[in-house]
Write a protein that holds these residues in place. Structure first.
Motif, PDB file in Angstrom:
ATOM      1  N   HIS A 257       1.053  -1.609  -0.262  1.00  0.00           N
ATOM      2  CA  HIS A 257       0.225   0.113  -0.401  1.00  0.00           C
ATOM      3  C   HIS A 257       1.200   1.474  -0.065  1.00  0.00           C
ATOM      4  O   HIS A 257       0.588   1.885  -0.623  1.00  0.00           O
ATOM      5  CB  HIS A 257      -0.907  -0.139   1.546  1.00  0.00           C
ATOM      6  N   TYR A 258       2.338   1.348   1.010  1.00  0.00           N
ATOM      7  CA  TYR A 258       2.729   2.573   0.883  1.00  0.00           C
ATOM      8  C   TYR A 258       3.316   2.949  -0.367  1.00  0.00           C
ATOM      9  O   TYR A 258       3.968   3.946  -0.786  1.00  0.00           O
ATOM     10  CB  TYR A 258       4.212   1.896   1.578  1.00  0.00           C
ATOM     11  N   LYS A 259       3.986   1.974  -0.860  1.00  0.00           N
ATOM     12  CA  LYS A 259       4.737   1.481  -1.975  1.00  0.00           C
ATOM     13  C   LYS A 259       3.838   1.906  -3.417  1.00  0.00           C
ATOM     14  O   LYS A 259       4.136   2.895  -4.782  1.00  0.00           O
ATOM     15  CB  LYS A 259       4.983   0.491  -2.476  1.00  0.00           C
ATOM     16  N   ALA A 260       2.864   1.368  -3.819  1.00  0.00           N
ATOM     17  CA  ALA A 260       1.232   2.116  -4.251  1.00  0.00           C
ATOM     18  C   ALA A 260       1.436   3.271  -3.961  1.00  0.00           C
ATOM     19  O   ALA A 260       0.702   4.592  -4.484  1.00  0.00           O
ATOM     20  CB  ALA A 260      -0.014   1.566  -4.162  1.00  0.00           C
ATOM     21  N   VAL A 261       1.654   4.031  -3.158  1.00  0.00           N
ATOM     22  CA  VAL A 261       0.980   5.711  -2.557  1.00  0.00           C
ATOM     23  C   VAL A 261       2.186   6.273  -2.772  1.00  0.00           C
ATOM     24  O   VAL A 261       1.304   7.324  -3.876  1.00  0.00           O
ATOM     25  CB  VAL A 261       0.550   5.762  -1.008  1.00  0.00           C
ATOM     26  N   MET A 262       3.334   6.014  -2.235  1.00  0.00           N
ATOM     27  CA  MET A 262       4.055   6.910  -2.856  1.00  0.00           C
ATOM     28  C   MET A 262       5.039   7.198  -4.260  1.00  0.00           C
ATOM     29  O   MET A 262       4.991   7.675  -4.726  1.00  0.00           O
ATOM     30  CB  MET A 262       5.667   6.821  -1.786  1.00  0.00           C
ATOM     31  N   ALA A 263       4.435   5.802  -5.212  1.00  0.00           N
ATOM     32  CA  ALA A 263       4.323   5.787  -6.570  1.00  0.00           C
ATOM     33  C   ALA A 263       3.415   6.676  -7.232  1.00  0.00           C
ATOM     34  O   ALA A 263       3.931   7.614  -8.046  1.00  0.00           O
ATOM     35  CB  ALA A 263       4.490   4.530  -7.077  1.00  0.00           C
ATOM     36  N   ALA A 264       2.063   7.268  -6.763  1.00  0.00           N
ATOM     37  CA  ALA A 264       1.228   7.969  -7.566  1.00  0.00           C
ATOM     38  C   ALA A 264       1.480   8.957  -6.681  1.00  0.00           C
ATOM     39  O   ALA A 264       2.296  10.399  -7.870  1.00  0.00           O
ATOM     40  CB  ALA A 264       0.319   7.906  -6.813  1.00  0.00           C
ATOM     41  N   GLU A 265       2.446   9.599  -5.678  1.00  0.00           N
ATOM     42  CA  GLU A 265       2.883  10.641  -5.342  1.00  0.00           C
ATOM     43  C   GLU A 265       4.373  11.158  -6.152  1.00  0.00           C
ATOM     44  O   GLU A 265       4.458  11.887  -6.131  1.00  0.00           O
ATOM     45  CB  GLU A 265       3.326  10.943  -4.214  1.00  0.00           C
ATOM     46  N   ILE A 266       5.155   9.817  -6.295  1.00  0.00           N
ATOM     47  CA  ILE A 266       6.135  10.349  -7.190  1.00  0.00           C
ATOM     48  C   ILE A 266       5.825  11.011  -8.752  1.00  0.00           C
ATOM     49  O   ILE A 266       6.928  12.240  -9.266  1.00  0.00           O
ATOM     50  CB  ILE A 266       7.345   9.349  -7.001  1.00  0.00           C
ATOM     51  N   ALA A 267       5.066  11.097  -8.939  1.00  0.00           N
ATOM     52  CA  ALA A 267       4.684  11.383 -10.342  1.00  0.00           C
ATOM     53  C   ALA A 267       4.204  12.770 -10.411  1.00  0.00           C
ATOM     54  O   ALA A 267       4.158  13.307 -11.395  1.00  0.00           O
ATOM     55  CB  ALA A 267       3.310   9.917 -11.088  1.00  0.00           C
ATOM     56  N   SER A 268       3.679  12.858  -8.918  1.00  0.00           N
ATOM     57  CA  SER A 268       3.710  14.266  -9.175  1.00  0.00           C
ATOM     58  C   SER A 268       4.644  15.488  -8.920  1.00  0.00           C
ATOM     59  O   SER A 268       5.646  14.930  -9.357  1.00  0.00           O
ATOM     60  CB  SER A 268       2.661  14.684  -7.844  1.00  0.00           C
ATOM     61  N   GLU A 269       4.844  16.774  -9.570  1.00  0.00           N
ATOM     62  CA  GLU A 269       5.215  17.701  -9.973  1.00  0.00           C
ATOM     63  C   GLU A 269       6.008  18.518  -8.595  1.00  0.00           C
ATOM     64  O   GLU A 269       6.136  19.536  -8.697  1.00  0.00           O
ATOM     65  CB  GLU A 269       5.169  18.183 -10.784  1.00  0.00           C
ATOM     66  N   ASP A 270       5.026  18.282  -7.658  1.00  0.00           N
ATOM     67  CA  ASP A 270       5.047  18.983  -6.867  1.00  0.00           C
ATOM     68  C   ASP A 270       5.617  18.783  -5.371  1.00  0.00           C
ATOM     69  O   ASP A 270       5.198  17.242  -4.505  1.00  0.00           O
ATOM     70  CB  ASP A 270       3.550  19.082  -6.407  1.00  0.00           C
ATOM     71  N   PRO A 271       6.880  19.030  -5.274  1.00  0.00           N
ATOM     72  CA  PRO A 271       7.528  18.550  -3.999  1.00  0.00           C
ATOM     73  C   PRO A 271       7.424  18.612  -2.890  1.00  0.00           C
ATOM     74  O   PRO A 271       7.760  18.099  -2.121  1.00  0.00           O
ATOM     75  CB  PRO A 271       8.810  19.434  -5.315  1.00  0.00           C
ATOM     76  N   GLU A 272       6.254  19.877  -2.045  1.00  0.00           N
ATOM     77  CA  GLU A 272       5.719  20.048  -1.358  1.00  0.00           C
ATOM     78  C   GLU A 272       4.511  18.361  -1.046  1.00  0.00           C
ATOM     79  O   GLU A 272       4.432  18.339   0.381  1.00  0.00           O
ATOM     80  CB  GLU A 272       4.957  21.095  -0.923  1.00  0.00           C
ATOM     81  N   HIS A 273       3.758  18.538  -1.231  1.00  0.00           N
ATOM     82  CA  HIS A 273       2.962  17.762  -1.939  1.00  0.00           C
ATOM     83  C   HIS A 273       4.142  16.587  -1.667  1.00  0.00           C
ATOM     84  O   HIS A 273       3.241  15.160  -0.685  1.00  0.00           O
ATOM     85  CB  HIS A 273       2.118  17.204  -3.295  1.00  0.00           C
ATOM     86  N   ARG A 274       4.928  16.067  -1.916  1.00  0.00           N
ATOM     87  CA  ARG A 274       5.245  14.724  -2.260  1.00  0.00           C
ATOM     88  C   ARG A 274       6.095  14.516   0.138  1.00  0.00           C
ATOM     89  O   ARG A 274       6.181  13.407  -0.487  1.00  0.00           O
ATOM     90  CB  ARG A 274       6.693  14.343  -2.781  1.00  0.00           C
ATOM     91  N   VAL A 275       6.587  15.863  -0.047  1.00  0.00           N
ATOM     92  CA  VAL A 275       7.111  15.664   0.964  1.00  0.00           C
ATOM     93  C   VAL A 275       5.647  15.381   2.398  1.00  0.00           C
ATOM     94  O   VAL A 275       6.309  14.471   2.976  1.00  0.00           O
ATOM     95  CB  VAL A 275       8.285  16.639   1.692  1.00  0.00           C
ATOM     96  N   LEU A 276       4.974  16.352   2.212  1.00  0.00           N
ATOM     97  CA  LEU A 276       4.287  16.233   3.124  1.00  0.00           C
ATOM     98  C   LEU A 276       2.850  14.720   2.654  1.00  0.00           C
ATOM     99  O   LEU A 276       2.909  14.361   4.549  1.00  0.00           O
ATOM    100  CB  LEU A 276       3.031  17.415   2.641  1.00  0.00           C
ATOM    101  N   GLN A 277       3.374  13.612   2.332  1.00  0.00           N
ATOM    102  CA  GLN A 277       2.162  12.911   1.669  1.00  0.00           C
ATOM    103  C   GLN A 277       3.309  11.817   2.149  1.00  0.00           C
ATOM    104  O   GLN A 277       2.837  10.473   3.415  1.00  0.00           O
ATOM    105  CB  GLN A 277       2.033  12.399   0.302  1.00  0.00           C
ATOM    106  N   LEU A 278       4.381  12.513   2.366  1.00  0.00           N
ATOM    107  CA  LEU A 278       5.339  10.943   3.033  1.00  0.00           C
ATOM    108  C   LEU A 278       5.141  11.166   4.543  1.00  0.00           C
ATOM    109  O   LEU A 278       4.838  10.246   4.932  1.00  0.00           O
ATOM    110  CB  LEU A 278       7.131  11.014   3.016  1.00  0.00           C
ATOM    111  N   ILE A 279       4.803  12.405   4.807  1.00  0.00           N
ATOM    112  CA  ILE A 279       5.368  12.212   6.894  1.00  0.00           C
ATOM    113  C   ILE A 279       3.570  12.259   6.642  1.00  0.00           C
ATOM    114  O   ILE A 279       3.916  11.090   7.717  1.00  0.00           O
ATOM    115  CB  ILE A 279       5.073  14.418   6.478  1.00  0.00           C
ATOM    116  N   ASP A 280       3.115  12.505   6.413  1.00  0.00           N
ATOM    117  CA  ASP A 280       1.414  12.099   6.667  1.00  0.00           C
ATOM    118  C   ASP A 280       1.423   9.924   6.927  1.00  0.00           C
ATOM    119  O   ASP A 280       0.837   9.613   7.734  1.00  0.00           O
ATOM    120  CB  ASP A 280       0.178  12.547   6.121  1.00  0.00           C
ATOM    121  N   TYR A 281       1.773   9.945   5.626  1.00  0.00           N
ATOM    122  CA  TYR A 281       1.679   8.327   5.857  1.00  0.00           C
ATOM    123  C   TYR A 281       2.404   7.266   6.849  1.00  0.00           C
ATOM    124  O   TYR A 281       2.114   6.804   7.272  1.00  0.00           O
ATOM    125  CB  TYR A 281       2.369   7.597   4.010  1.00  0.00           C
ATOM    126  N   ALA A 282       3.795   8.545   6.813  1.00  0.00           N
ATOM    127  CA  ALA A 282       4.819   7.625   8.600  1.00  0.00           C
ATOM    128  C   ALA A 282       4.183   8.117   9.840  1.00  0.00           C
ATOM    129  O   ALA A 282       3.731   7.196  10.305  1.00  0.00           O
ATOM    130  CB  ALA A 282       5.756   8.324   8.333  1.00  0.00           C
TER     131      ALA A 282
END
Length: 200
Positions: free
Chosen positions: A118-143
């Motif tokens: 599940h984590y890998k699926a979520v992060m794979a979708a985020e890595i496809a995003s071009e928004d660094p802030e969104h990626r960082v926040l998504q990782l933190i919230d998932y953790a």
């Protein structure tokens, strides 16, 4: 975490690794189930340009590298001790026997693997995003939602270095630093004594 006493009964042995020691390498056969007693392990890959991509960090009580044990495939990543570590190792055939005789532990292993997928699926979708802030926040919230992050009056302590956040999100460290500062200005993160906190 599977109780050490149970694994000991099936022939588990303690293995000691110094910081930077390789536990197994990509492309090698899987012979053991590994569970961390102390220390930390990261699993990673390198692309053709030598850039590191981190699959995940694993801490005491956690296991790593299980999938190839069940499908007779080679390891898809390296496992490296990021600090001096003590790790329980049990041979594959004995571990499978253990799971057959302890179905509740087998369910726990399945749940653990499902969480990682599940984590890998979520992060794979985020890595496809071009928004660094969104990626960082998504990782933190998932953790925060799925890992055991400590919390105090400042919020949840983000137990990742800037480099680790970059490796886990596919961002450069400089980009991570800028994103964290921007999120602080937006009051979505706190930085106290260089430590990052998230309030939810």
């Amino acid at each position: 975490m599977i109780q050490k006493e149970l694994l000991d009964h099936y022939g588990a042995v303690e293995k000691r690794y110094e910081k930077s020691d390789v536990i197994f390498e990509v492309g090698t056969n899987a012979h053991y189930y590994y569970q961390i007693i102390s220390g930390e392990v990261k699993m990673n890959n390198y692309n053709e340009e030598g850039k590191e991509f981190i699959q995940g960090f694993f801490k005491p009580g956690e296991s790593f590298g299980e999938p190839p044990l069940f499908v007779n495939r080679l390891y898809p990543a390296n496992a490296i001790a990021t600090e001096d570590s003590v790790i329980l190792a049990i041979k594959k055939d004995l571990f499978k026997q253990f799971l057959l005789e302890h179905p509740s532990e087998a369910i726990s292993i399945i749940e653990n693997l499902a969480q990682r997928l599940h984590y890998k699926a979520v992060m794979a979708a985020e890595i496809a995003s071009e928004d660094p802030e969104h990626r960082v926040l998504q990782l933190i919230d998932y953790a925060i939602n799925h890992f055991d992050l400590s919390k105090d009056d400042n919020g949840y302590l983000v137990d990742f270095t800037r480099q680790q956040i970059g490796d886990l999100t596919g961002l450069r460290v400089e980009t991570v630093i800028r994103a964290i500062k921007s999120l602080e200005k937006k009051q979505m993160l706190k930085i106290i004594n260089r430590k990052v906190y998230r309030e939810i």
